[in-house]
Design an enzyme around this catalytic site. Structure first.
Site, PDB file in Angstrom:
ATOM      1  N   MET A 192       0.723  -1.352   0.063  1.00 17.79           N
ATOM      2  CA  MET A 192       0.044   0.101  -0.025  1.00 17.79           C
ATOM      3  C   MET A 192       0.790   1.216  -0.087  1.00 17.79           C
ATOM      4  SD  MET A 192      -3.383  -0.947   2.440  1.00 17.79           S
ATOM      5  CE  MET A 192      -2.385  -1.733   3.730  1.00 17.79           C
ATOM      6  N   ALA A 193       0.933   2.017  -0.804  1.00 16.98           N
ATOM      7  CA  ALA A 193       1.614   3.286  -1.323  1.00 16.98           C
ATOM      8  C   ALA A 193       1.051   4.182  -0.028  1.00 16.98           C
ATOM      9  CB  ALA A 193       1.088   3.835  -2.516  1.00 16.98           C
TER      10      ALA A 193
ATOM     11  N   GLY B  24      -8.400  -8.249  -1.646  1.00 21.89           N
ATOM     12  CA  GLY B  24      -9.768  -7.561  -1.642  1.00 21.89           C
ATOM     13  C   GLY B  24     -11.097  -7.900  -0.927  1.00 21.89           C
TER      14      GLY B  24
ATOM     15  N   GLN C  72       7.597  -4.467  -4.757  1.00 27.97           N
ATOM     16  CA  GLN C  72       6.874  -4.112  -5.926  1.00 27.97           C
ATOM     17  C   GLN C  72       7.501  -3.003  -6.586  1.00 27.97           C
ATOM     18  OE1 GLN C  72       2.875  -2.368  -6.159  1.00 27.97           O
ATOM     19  NE2 GLN C  72       2.111  -4.520  -6.277  1.00 27.97           N
TER      20      GLN C  72
ATOM     21  N   LYS D 186       0.738  -8.514  -9.509  1.00 30.55           N
ATOM     22  CA  LYS D 186      -0.337  -8.219  -8.929  1.00 30.55           C
ATOM     23  C   LYS D 186      -1.141  -7.432 -10.021  1.00 30.55           C
ATOM     24  CE  LYS D 186      -2.287  -6.136  -4.691  1.00 30.55           C
ATOM     25  NZ  LYS D 186      -2.805  -4.777  -4.828  1.00 30.55           N
TER      26      LYS D 186
ATOM     27  N   CYS E   4      -2.406  -0.623 -10.495  1.00 25.22           N
ATOM     28  CA  CYS E   4      -2.490   0.505  -9.983  1.00 25.22           C
ATOM     29  C   CYS E   4      -3.603   1.278 -11.038  1.00 25.22           C
ATOM     30  CB  CYS E   4      -1.222   1.569  -9.785  1.00 25.22           C
ATOM     31  SG  CYS E   4      -1.461   3.107  -9.240  1.00 25.22           S
TER      32      CYS E   4
HETATM   33  C1  FMN Z   1      -3.710   3.398   0.397  1.00 27.65           C
HETATM   34  C2  FMN Z   1      -3.776   2.354  -0.336  1.00 27.65           C
HETATM   35  C3  FMN Z   1      -2.519   2.267  -1.090  1.00 27.65           C
HETATM   36  C4  FMN Z   1      -2.333   1.170  -2.317  1.00 27.65           C
HETATM   37  N1  FMN Z   1      -1.174   0.819  -2.889  1.00 27.65           N
HETATM   38  C5  FMN Z   1      -1.084  -0.241  -3.512  1.00 27.65           C
HETATM   39  C6  FMN Z   1       0.489  -0.274  -4.227  1.00 27.65           C
HETATM   40  O1  FMN Z   1       1.309   0.539  -4.012  1.00 27.65           O
HETATM   41  N2  FMN Z   1       0.424  -1.386  -4.918  1.00 27.65           N
HETATM   42  C7  FMN Z   1      -0.656  -2.356  -5.281  1.00 27.65           C
HETATM   43  O2  FMN Z   1      -0.135  -3.533  -5.792  1.00 27.65           O
HETATM   44  N3  FMN Z   1      -1.688  -2.355  -4.631  1.00 27.65           N
HETATM   45  C8  FMN Z   1      -1.905  -1.061  -3.651  1.00 27.65           C
HETATM   46  N4  FMN Z   1      -3.027  -1.016  -3.233  1.00 27.65           N
HETATM   47  C9  FMN Z   1      -4.282  -2.042  -3.352  1.00 27.65           C
HETATM   48  C10 FMN Z   1      -3.929  -3.051  -2.281  1.00 27.65           C
HETATM   49  O3  FMN Z   1      -2.550  -3.958  -2.262  1.00 27.65           O
HETATM   50  C11 FMN Z   1      -4.941  -3.981  -2.335  1.00 27.65           C
HETATM   51  O4  FMN Z   1      -5.314  -4.879  -3.427  1.00 27.65           O
HETATM   52  C12 FMN Z   1      -6.562  -3.355  -2.076  1.00 27.65           C
HETATM   53  O5  FMN Z   1      -6.535  -2.423  -1.163  1.00 27.65           O
HETATM   54  C13 FMN Z   1      -7.647  -4.393  -1.688  1.00 27.65           C
HETATM   55  O6  FMN Z   1      -7.401  -4.977  -0.655  1.00 27.65           O
HETATM   56  P1  FMN Z   1      -8.090  -4.828   0.867  1.00 27.65           P
HETATM   57  O7  FMN Z   1      -9.451  -4.823   0.539  1.00 27.65           O
HETATM   58  O8  FMN Z   1      -7.704  -5.564   1.816  1.00 27.65           O
HETATM   59  O9  FMN Z   1      -7.813  -3.083   1.056  1.00 27.65           O
HETATM   60  C14 FMN Z   1      -3.416   0.206  -2.068  1.00 27.65           C
HETATM   61  C15 FMN Z   1      -4.515   0.203  -1.499  1.00 27.65           C
HETATM   62  C16 FMN Z   1      -4.612   1.285  -0.567  1.00 27.65           C
HETATM   63  C17 FMN Z   1      -5.777   1.483   0.319  1.00 27.65           C
END
Ligand code: FMN
Length: 386
Positions: free
Chosen positions: A59-60, A243, A112, A181, A142
């Site tokens: 998560m960025a 997700g 990543q 991913k 992304c």
């Molecule tokens: C704040 C934020 C930043 C994210 N940054 C990335 C990232 O850098 N790379 C990535 O592949 N997914 C990123 N995601 C997606 C998450 O890895 C994940 O796939 C998505 O949030 C769904 O999962 P969750 O429902 O458990 O949050 C980000 C999600 C959030 C909320």
């Protein structure tokens, strides 16, 4: 099919305990809503053993070293860096290089990378491997315009030839496994992931993570894990389901219904490592105020060390609400912390709110590995602080 499951130790049907009445409902005669998958069962991505079936999401703006180390302590079997720009690595950008700082207690860890140019991605992957990552993960998910307009992230799902060239170049460049991913596709209802996924595996991906929302959806609606199940059927490598995994019950139902090797936890773990523990171990007890404060202070200290005090002060603000919310503390405390101008002041206020946390914090600090043996031995100047 059987061979594949044995190869990566996905939760084979034999390891799933059928419900009391296994003839109720759905595929294979099992009631997938109530089967039990062992989340503590190790599995493999090529040579990398992953000790549990829970992966901490990249998560960025969140997945700093403190977040990843905490995730490992609470039971995540694999942790990921946030996405790192391959162009930034190529240009030797100090802040970007800082993302390659890996602690000894984070492994196994995926770093990543994102970008659209195969040779530059290959070069970035070599740097990631040299920094000590166990996996190179490629971002094809992304949805943010700043990234997609450069031809990177989720747009690559619409350009499968280029996506395959990237994966091929990266897999050629490194000896560690390469993972990808992705989202389901760009538009709502897209099934692009099912066409692209098997091609990415052919090109060299050792595992695929699917977040089955469209890029257009961003984070609205819900993740459609029926696509995850279809992807599992189409590829011979482990699939990670991402997700809306926020509880052990949800994790188990998604694993059982999809045949995925692991679940990924993102937003559910923000300020809430206890959710990771609950998912892995079924330990559902709410943390005490003292535990919350001790973990938050540790997080603040580690983040200051990693990012430097100035950068960390702004970065940490969103974490206060995440940690202190969920009815754990009255709202004004969060407002007070956000207004603090130094991490030391944040610490003081937190300890005033839960004095018993001091002892817990001391114990936590003692248990953690410290100092030079933890971080990679790179010249500090490249980290841009801390
Ligand atoms: C704040 C934020 C930043 C994210 N940054 C990335 C990232 O850098 N790379 C990535 O592949 N997914 C990123 N995601 C997606 C998450 O890895 C994940 O796939 C998505 O949030 C769904 O999962 P969750 O429902 O458990 O949050 C980000 C999600 C959030 C909320």
């Amino acid at each position: 099919m059987k061979k594949r499951r044995e190869a990566h130790h996905a939760p084979s049907r034999a390891r799933i305990l059928p419900a009391e009445n296994p003839q109720r409902n759905t595929r294979g005669g099992y009631d997938f809503a109530s089967v039990q998958v062992d989340l503590r069962e190790p599995w493999r991505i090529g040579p990398v053993e992953v000790p549990t079936r829970v992966v901490l999401a990249p998560m960025a703006g969140v997945s700093v070293q403190a977040f990843r180390r905490q995730g490992r302590r609470f039971g995540a079997g694999l942790v990921c860096s946030e996405m790192v720009s391959c162009a930034g690595l190529h240009h030797g950008n100090e802040r970007t290089l800082g993302y390659l700082r890996i602690a000894s207690d984070e492994h196994p860890l995926a770093v990543q990378i994102f970008g659209s140019d195969p040779p530059v991605m290959a070069e970035a992957a070599r740097m990631v491997e040299a920094a000590g990552a166990d996996l190179v993960d490629i971002n094809f998910g992304c949805p943010v315009r700043k990234v997609t307009k450069t031809g990177a992230g989720a747009t690559l799902l619409e350009d499968p030839d280029r996506a395959c060239r990237i994966v091929g170049a990266v897999a050629q460049a490194v000896s560690v496994p390469v993972s990808v991913k992705m989202r389901r596709g760009l538009e709502d209802g897209s099934r692009a992931c099912l066409e692209v996924g098997p091609r990415l595996v052919q090109a060299g991906a050792s595992t695929l993570t699917l977040h089955p929302r469209s890029a257009r959806q961003m984070y609205t609606g819900s993740a459609d894990h029926s696509l995850t199940a279809e992807l599992v059927e189409r590829v011979e490598v482990p699939v990670i389901a991402s997700g809306d995994i926020v509880s052990r019950a949800k994790a188990q139902s998604v694993l059982a219904a999809t045949g995925a090797a692991a679940v990924m936890v993102g937003r559910g773990a923000q300020g809430n490592p206890w959710a990771v523990r609950e998912i892995v171990d079924g330990d559902a007890g709410d943390p005490t105020r003292e535990e919350v404060v001790a973990e938050l202070i540790l997080f603040v200290r580690e983040t200051v060390r990693e990012l430097g005090e100035r950068r960390a002060t702004g970065f940490l603000k969103k974490f206060y609400g995440w940690y202190l919310g969920r009815g754990r503390f009255p709202r004004p405390l969060k407002q007070e912390l956000v207004l603090c101008s130094t991490p030391a002041e944040v610490e003081r206020r937190l300890l005033a709110a839960a004095p018993g946390a001091a002892e817990l914090l001391e114990r936590l600090e003692e248990e953690l590995p410290h100092g030079d043996e933890v971080t990679l031995d790179l010249p500090i100047s490249i980290y841009g602080g801390g």
